[in-house]
Write a protein that holds these residues in place. Sequence first.
Motif, mmCIF file in Angstrom:
data_model
loop_
_atom_site.group_PDB
_atom_site.id
_atom_site.type_symbol
_atom_site.label_atom_id
_atom_site.label_comp_id
_atom_site.label_asym_id
_atom_site.label_seq_id
_atom_site.Cartn_x
_atom_site.Cartn_y
_atom_site.Cartn_z
ATOM 1 N N TRP A 62 11.265 -6.526 -15.267
ATOM 2 C CA TRP A 62 11.400 -5.356 -16.011
ATOM 3 C C TRP A 62 10.712 -4.459 -14.941
ATOM 4 O O TRP A 62 10.231 -4.646 -13.896
ATOM 5 C CB TRP A 62 10.481 -5.774 -17.259
ATOM 6 C CG TRP A 62 11.245 -6.615 -18.204
ATOM 7 C CD1 TRP A 62 10.945 -7.634 -18.454
ATOM 8 C CD2 TRP A 62 11.791 -6.242 -19.257
ATOM 9 N NE1 TRP A 62 11.588 -7.702 -19.644
ATOM 10 C CE2 TRP A 62 12.633 -7.086 -20.200
ATOM 11 C CE3 TRP A 62 12.413 -4.345 -19.125
ATOM 12 C CZ2 TRP A 62 13.332 -6.566 -21.429
ATOM 13 C CZ3 TRP A 62 13.276 -3.506 -20.576
ATOM 14 C CH2 TRP A 62 13.645 -5.382 -20.978
ATOM 15 N N GLY A 63 10.751 -2.790 -15.363
ATOM 16 C CA GLY A 63 9.752 -2.140 -14.783
ATOM 17 C C GLY A 63 9.894 -1.393 -13.959
ATOM 18 O O GLY A 63 9.870 -0.282 -13.190
ATOM 19 N N ALA A 64 11.370 -1.928 -13.923
ATOM 20 C CA ALA A 64 11.832 -0.175 -12.956
ATOM 21 C C ALA A 64 12.303 0.980 -13.160
ATOM 22 O O ALA A 64 12.862 1.308 -14.418
ATOM 23 C CB ALA A 64 13.199 -1.169 -12.266
ATOM 24 N N GLY A 65 11.703 1.820 -12.516
ATOM 25 C CA GLY A 65 11.280 3.810 -13.101
ATOM 26 C C GLY A 65 10.937 3.312 -14.251
ATOM 27 O O GLY A 65 9.645 5.025 -14.670
ATOM 28 N N SER A 66 10.999 2.529 -15.166
ATOM 29 C CA SER A 66 9.299 3.220 -16.422
ATOM 30 C C SER A 66 9.465 1.140 -17.295
ATOM 31 O O SER A 66 10.422 0.339 -16.653
ATOM 32 C CB SER A 66 10.284 3.612 -17.173
ATOM 33 O OG SER A 66 11.957 2.866 -17.780
ATOM 34 N N SER A 67 9.161 1.501 -18.003
ATOM 35 C CA SER A 67 8.890 0.173 -19.057
ATOM 36 C C SER A 67 9.649 -0.604 -19.606
ATOM 37 O O SER A 67 9.972 -1.478 -19.861
ATOM 38 C CB SER A 67 7.606 0.452 -19.994
ATOM 39 O OG SER A 67 7.920 1.739 -20.957
ATOM 40 N N SER A 85 8.384 2.822 -9.031
ATOM 41 C CA SER A 85 10.067 3.187 -8.808
ATOM 42 C C SER A 85 10.483 2.806 -7.148
ATOM 43 O O SER A 85 11.441 2.942 -7.065
ATOM 44 C CB SER A 85 9.551 4.800 -7.333
ATOM 45 O OG SER A 85 9.802 6.067 -8.842
ATOM 46 N N LEU A 86 9.779 1.455 -6.734
ATOM 47 C CA LEU A 86 10.236 0.386 -5.564
ATOM 48 C C LEU A 86 10.853 -0.328 -5.917
ATOM 49 O O LEU A 86 9.523 -1.814 -6.065
ATOM 50 C CB LEU A 86 9.239 0.004 -5.214
ATOM 51 C CG LEU A 86 9.160 -0.041 -3.198
ATOM 52 C CD1 LEU A 86 10.369 1.486 -2.541
ATOM 53 C CD2 LEU A 86 7.802 -0.123 -2.965
#
Length: 254
Positions: free
Chosen positions: A28-33, A80-81
């Motif tokens: 989870w958490g790629a770019g946003s929650s 974003s990484l």
Amino acid sequence: EEQTAWRCDEAIAPCQLLEESILTHVAWGAGSSSGLAAVGQDGSAHHLQLRPEGKLEVLARRQAHDLEVWSVEVSPAFPSLVLTGADDARLLGWDLRESSDAGPALSNRRSHGAGVTALASNVRDPNILATGSYDEHVRLFDLRTLAREPLAETDKLGDGAYHLSWHPVWLGTLAVSAMRSGLPLLRVCGDNAGLKEWARYAVDAAEGEHGSLAYGVSWRYAPSASSWLAASASFYDRSLHVWSVGQPPPLPAE
């Protein structure tokens, strides 16, 4: 006002990413929650978004590695990484703001002696990344200097470090699924300058018993017992074990 993307009692439509291979890990958490990163046995990495209506939308796909990708991680410090580790012994970082055909934003190709099987951002210090490898070592890296040598490295654990889990409360405590060598518990020494083992579960497990091929481990607090529990998954016996863990020793001095 914060909005809930989806409710646990609502069905989410499946999203098929691969046809002739398997997905090996998601984060989870790629770019946003509500963003997801997924990696596959074919070397691919995928960026998805969970929409409020419960639909998974594919935003991007890239060929991250030439061999199987075993692990993917997104640190809260750098949403974003997307970090990937694969059978090619490479640890790579991909900037989601770049096009899907862009090369890696970060790269470490020298520190691991075999496939990178596990990645885990330190929940208490999201700049610190722990890695596990088939070369039987666990290592610590600073994401701000990922291309450099690791900050710390364990002695050989006896088998590959297949899965890692930072304790959410105990500073510098890391659980490891070490395949045929049980489930070691590690402590970080000083200012991320070392990793020392302080306990190990199922270290003498016979072939076919729990811990004889440890593949997963996680933490959970038990309010009724006022204690912390660790849950471990093992391959051969197809079982889940839950075991109590006492307070760890003080952090070793530098």
